[in-house]
Write an enzyme that holds these catalytic residues in place. Structure first.
Site, short mmCIF file in Angstrom:
data_model
loop_
_atom_site.label_atom_id
_atom_site.label_comp_id
_atom_site.label_asym_id
_atom_site.label_seq_id
_atom_site.Cartn_x
_atom_site.Cartn_y
_atom_site.Cartn_z
CG ASP A 196 5.19 0.34 -0.01
OD1 ASP A 196 6.03 1.27 0.03
OD2 ASP A 196 4.97 -0.39 0.97
C1 BGC Z 1 7.23 1.31 3.08
C2 BGC Z 1 6.26 2.47 2.98
C3 BGC Z 1 7.05 3.76 2.87
C4 BGC Z 1 7.96 3.67 1.65
C5 BGC Z 1 8.79 4.93 1.42
C6 BGC Z 1 8.27 1.31 1.97
O1 BGC Z 1 9.27 0.37 2.22
O2 BGC Z 1 6.51 0.10 3.05
O3 BGC Z 1 5.42 2.50 4.09
O4 BGC Z 1 6.17 4.83 2.79
O5 BGC Z 1 8.85 2.59 1.83
O6 BGC Z 1 9.80 5.02 2.37
#
Ligand code: BGC
Length: 795
Positions: free
Chosen positions: A230
Site C-alpha cells: 500500500d
Molecule cells: C490506500 C490504497 C490506495 C493507495 C493509492 C492508500 O492510502 O490505502 O487503497 O490504493 O493509497 O492511492
C-alpha cells in the site's frame, strides 16, 4: 528468446533493487538497457482515479474524468457476479483508454465493525460473498487486459491508526473469515497483483510478513503475481523482500537502496528473494496489454448507464408497509432533505472519482417527470432545528406522501479515519420523528456507505437503502421509487439496531495500536444469530415489489466426501404480479455446541430473474471446501467428520428447514481444546482474557510516547505533543500539502490532515518525493527528544 530468469541474472544488484521500488507516485521503474518497461497504476475500485503526471500530493489532487460507479458496499447488494464483472470490464476499458496497466482494486476486507471509515469501499461481512464478488470484478477487469491489485492484504479492518495498528487475530478467524475472501479471489480469479496493507498482523507488518505473503499467499494459494505495498506501507526494505513483497510504492527515491545493497552483500537479503521480486515486477510490466481504439466520450456514456444499472440492482428495499411503494404518479409528493439536492454518491479518500456528470435525487425525480414540492428541512452544517425544520413540517401536513432523503454528511465517512458513532445527524433523526407525527405516509431514502441506527424505523412506512450509489444515483432512485425498476438488492451486511449490539463495540478503536479481535469468527450474522441478538435487518435481507416462494429443495446426496461436491436444487416461484429478481442463498450450518463455529455460513448463491407467475429451478453446487474447516494442527483446510446442515433461503433469516448432511472427513476433537464458553455460545461481549486464553495472543496496553523515547516510527501528531518546534514544522508541511484544497472542512482536508499527522515520520519521508529527507526526520526526532545538539550536529 532468453528466459526472464536469465535476463534478470544479467542485471546488476543496483538494477534489481531499482525494479523493486516505484519510479514515482504511480509507475514502476524501467530498465531501458534491458528493454524492461515500467507499468502504470491507478486507483480504483469504484471507478478510475487517474492522475496525470508522475507525482501527487499524496493522492488526492483532481483526477481525470471517469465513471463513478456505486461504491463496493452498494455493489455487493446486487449479489450479481455477472453484473460486477461487467463493471470490472468497464473500468478496465477506461483504464486502457488512459494507458493504465494496473488498477488498485478491488478492496475485499471484511467489515468487522460498522464504524470502519472505509467500509463503503468493502463488500461484505461475509468472506464467501466478498471473495466471489471480488473475483468477478477481477475477472472482468483482467479480461480487458488490465491487471487487478487486490487489496488490502490483510487484517486491515479499521482506519484509525491504520499505519501502526496490530491486528491480533486467532488462527480460526484469520483463515475462516479474514483470509478466506482473499483465498477465494486469488484462487478463482488470479489477480496479477495484491496490495499488502499498512497494519501489522499478529505482531508483524503485512509488508514484512512471510507467513502471509509466502506461506499462505504463494505456497498455499499458488499466487504468482506481484505483491505491491500500500502507498507508504513498506516497513523494512530487506525484511519485506525476504518476506515476499515485490514492489514498494510509491517511489521512496532510492531511500532504502543502499541498505538493501549492503544486506545483499552480507547475505541478509536473499538473492533469490530479490530475483523473485524483480521478476514479478517485470512480468506485470512486460505483459502485452491492448491499446484502446474506441471513443472515450462514448465509453463514458455507456459506462454511465452501467453505473446506473448497478445502483438499480444494488438498492435494498428494507421496508414497504401498506404497499406505500412504488409511488403513484398522481401523488402529491413532498421531498425533504438537503441530501435530496446535494446527494452524496461516493466516499472520500483515494477512491474519490471525478465523474463526467451526476444526478441528485431531485434531478432524478425531475428527469423522470415526477412532480414534487421540495423542502430542505435540515442543513448538513447546522445541527439545530429552526426555520427550515418548521417549514418542512408545515409542508408535510399538506402532502399526500413525504419522501425524506436522509444520510451521512460526507465528512463522516472517509478513508483515513473511523466514524465516531453509528448515528445519523441528530437534526435528521429529529425531523424524521416530526414528519412521522404529522404525516403517516413517510418514505425514507437512506444514503450512507455503512449502517446507521434507525431509531424511527417503526414510524416510517417505506425505506430504501441506496448506500453510495455512484454518479447516477438520482436516476436510479427515481426508477426504483416509481417501480420502473423492481428493487432486488439484498444486504451484504447485517444492520444492527444500535451500535452497542455489535460484538466488537466495546473494544473497537479503544486501543487502536494493539487490536484484539476478541470476537473471533463471530462477526456480523455469525454473531447475531448464535448470540440470539436481534438486528434491524439481517444479512441477505431485501424486499421486492413482488413476492417469491421457494419449494422442492433437493440434494443429490446427504453424504459429503473429500473431492466431491453436493448439488442443491430448489424451485423459485414469483408469486406476485410484477417481474423481479430473487437471490437464492445456500448456507452450511453447524450444530450449536461447536466452539468457534457459526450456526451457519454462506457457501453459495444465485440471483435469478423471474417473470410474474414464473417458476424456475435453481441449482447451487457446494464444493467439499464449503464443509471444510481450518485445521490448526495440520496448518491446512480439512474436511471434518461432523454433522452439518444445508440451509437454503432468500435471506439469512428467511430459510427453508435445514437439511442434515453427514460430512465424512478427518476426526476433529473440539473438546480437546480448552476454549472459553463464550466461543461456544457468544452471549454478550467477548472479554480480552478469554481471547488470550483461546488464541494465545495478548493485547498490549497503549503506549504513551514521550521525549527521550521518540523514533522515526512516531507520528508528527505524537512528536508535536511535546515540541513546539515540531508542531510548527508540521503546520508548515500541512499548509503546503493542503494548498490545493479550498474548503478546510471538506472530507479531503480531513483525510489529508490525518495522513500528515498520523503517518510515521519515516513513511512520510518515503512518500514525500524527496521533500522530507531521512536526515530531516532524524533531526525532528532529536528535537522532540530534546537532544538539541544531536539535531544540530547530527550526532
Ligand atoms: C490506500 C490504497 C490506495 C493507495 C493509492 C492508500 O492510502 O490505502 O487503497 O490504493 O493509497 O492511492
Amino acid at each position: 528468446m532468453q528466459s526472464l530468469e536469465d535476463r534478470l541474472k544479467q542485471l546488476t544488484p543496483e538494477e534489481l533493487i531499482k525494479l523493486t521500488s516505484g519510479a514515482d507516485f504511480w509507475q514502476s521503474a524501467a530498465i531501458p538497457k534491458a528493454q524492461i518497461p515500467s507499468f502504470r497504476m491507478s486507483d480504483g475500485p469504484n471507478g478510475l482515479r487517474y492522475q496525470s503526471g508522475t507525482g501527487d500530493a499524496l493522492g488526492i489532487n483532481d483526477s481525470v474524468v471517469s465513471t463513478c460507479f456505486p461504491t463496493a458496499s452498494a455493489v455487493a447488494c446486487t449479489w450479481d457476479p455477472e453484473l460486477i464483472s461487467q463493471m470490472g470490464r468497464a473500468i478496465g476499458a477506461e483504464a486502457r483508454s488512459l494507458k493504465v496497466d494496473m488498477v488498485l482494486g478491488p478492496g475485499i476486507n471484511i467489515k468487522r465493525n460498522p464504524l470502519c471509515g472505509r467500509n463503503f469501499e468493502y463488500f461484505s461481512e461475509d468472506p464467501y460473498l466478498a471473495g466471489m464478488l471480488g473475483a468477478a470484478w477481477i475477472k472482468g477487469l483482467q479480461s480487458e487486459g488490465v491487471a487487478a491489485c487486490l487489496k488490502h492484504f490483510a487484517g486491515n479492518n479499521q482506519e484509525n491508526d491504520r499505519l501502526l495498528s496490530d491486528s491480533l487475530i486467532d488462527e480460526t478467524a484469520l483463515h475462516e473469515l479474514y483470509l478466506e475472501a482473499f483465498r477465494i479471489a486469488v484462487e478463482t480469479a488470479a489477480p496479477e497483483g495484491i496490495m499488502c496493507s499498512y497494519n501489522k498482523v499478529n505482531g508483524t507488518y503485512a509488508s514484512d510478513n512471510p507467513y502471509l505473503l509466502t506461506d499462505v499467499l504463494r505456497h498455499q494459494w499458488k499466487f504468482d503475481g506481484a505483491v505491491v505495498t500500500d502507498w507508504g506501507a513498506l516497513n523494512n526494505k530487506v525484511a519485506s523482500l525476504n518476506a515476499g513483497t515485490d514492489l514498494e510504492m510509491p517511489s521512496s527515491h532510492n531511500m532504502f537502496d543502499q541498505q538493501a545493497l549492503a544486506a545483499l552483500k552480507d547475505g541478509q537479503l536473499k538473492r533469490s528473494a530479490l530475483l523473485r521480486a524483480a521478476g514479478n515486477v517485470v512480468k506485470v510490466a512486460e505483459k502485452k496489454r491492448p491499446a484502446f481504439k474506441g471513443d472515450r466520450e462514448a465509453l463514458l456514456r455507456q459506462n454511465g448507464q452501467l453505473a446506473q444499472k448497478v445502483e438499480e440492482q444494488a438498492a435494498v428495499l428494507l421496508k414497504n408497509e401498506d404497499g406505500i411503494l412504488p409511488i403513484q404518479s398522481a401523488e402529491k409528493l413532498l421531498v425533504v432533505g438537503q441530501m435530496a439536492a446535494e446527494t452524496r454518491y461516493q466516499g472520500a479518500g483515494s477512491s474519490h472519482i471525478n465523474p463526467p456528470a451526476h444526478t441528485s435525487i431531485l434531478d432524478g425525480l425531475t428527469k423522470a417527470g415526477i412532480t414534487y414540492d421540495y423542502q430542505q428541512g435540515y442543513a448538513f452544517e447546522n445541527k439545530t432545528a429552526g426555520r427550515l425544520t418548521d417549514a418542512a413540517v408545515t409542508a408535510a401536513k399538506n402532502a399526500q406522501t413525504v419522501l425524506f432523503v436522509a444520510g451521512l454528511p460526507e465528512t463522516d465517512e472517509s478513508e483515513g479515519f473511523d466514524r465516531q458513532n453509528m448515528k445519523l445527524p441528530v437534526n435528521q433523526n429529529a425531523l424524521i420523528e416530526r414528519m412521522a407525527a404529522v404525516n403517516p405516509n413517510l418514505i425514507v431514502l437512506l444514503i450512507a456507505g455503512a449502517p446507521v441506527e434507525l431509531p424511527w424505523l417503526t414510524k416510517v412506512k417505506g425505506l430504501i437503502n441506496l448506500y453510495l450509489g455512484g454518479q447516477f444515483v438520482g436516476d436510479a432512485a427515481a426508477n426504483l421509487l416509481t417501480g420502473k425498476v423492481n428493487p432486488a438488492g439484498k444486504l451484504a451486511e447485517s444492520y444492527p439496531i444500535t451500535y452497542q449490539d455489535v460484538p466488537s463495540a466495546e473494544i473497537y478503536d479503544q486501543n487502536p495500536r494493539s487490536v484484539g479481535y476478541a470476537e473471533s469468527v463471530y462477526v456480523g450474522y455469525r454473531y447475531y444469530e448464535k448470540a440470539g441478538q436481534p438486528v434491524a435487518f439481517p444479512f441477505g435481507f431485501g424486499l421486492s415489489y413482488t413476492n417469491f416462494k421457494l419449494s422442492d429443495l433437493k440434494l443429490n446426496s446427504d453424504q459429503v466426501q473429500a473431492g466431491r461436491s453436493i448439488q442443491v436444487s430448489v424451485n423459485v416461484t414469483n408469486t406476485g404480479e410484477r417481474d423481479g429478481a430473487e437471490v437464492v442463498q445456500a448456507y452450511v450450518g453447524n450444530s450449536p455446541q461447536r466452539p468457534l463455529k457459526p450456526l451457519k455460513a454462506l457457501k453459495g448463491f444465485q440471483k435469478i430473474f423471474l417473470k410474474a407467475g414464473e417458476t424456475k429451478k435453481v441449482t447451487i453446487e457446494l464444493s467439499a471446501h464449503a464443509f471444510s474447516e481450518w485445521d490448526q494442527q495440520q496448518q491446512q483446510w480439512q474436511l471434518p467428520t461432523a454433522a452439518k446442515f444445508i440451509i437454503v433461503g432468500t435471506g439469512s433469516n428467511q430459510t427453508l428447514p435445514p437439511v442434515p448432511v453427514k460430512v465424512n472427513g478427518q476426526s476433529i476433537d473440539d473438546a480437546a481444546r480448552e476454549i472459553p464458553a463464550w466461543y461456544v455460545k457468544p452471549i454478550g461481549k467477548p472479554s480480552l482474557t478469554d481471547f488470550t486464553q483461546m488464541s494465545g495472543l495478548t493485547v498490549q496496553p497503549p503506549t504513551v510516547s514521550r521525549p527521550g523515547r521518540y523514533t522515526r516510527l512516531n507520528t508528527p501528531r505524537e512528536l508535536s505533543a511535546h515540541s513546539m518546534i515540531v508542531r510548527k514544522v508540521t503546520e508548515i508541511v500541512k499548509k503546503n500539502m493542503t494548498k490545493g484544497i479550498s474548503d478546510p472542512s471538506s472530507p479531503e482536508a480531513k483525510f489529508m490532515e490525518t495522513i500528515i499527522l498520523d503517518t510515521p515520520l519515516i513513511r512520510l519521508a518515503q512518500q514525500s518525493s524527496g521533500k522530507l529527507s531521512l536526515s530531516l526526520v532524524d533531526k525532528l526526532v532529536a528535537i522532540a527528544n530534546r537532544h538539541y545538539l544531536r539535531a544540530i550536529f547530527g550526532r
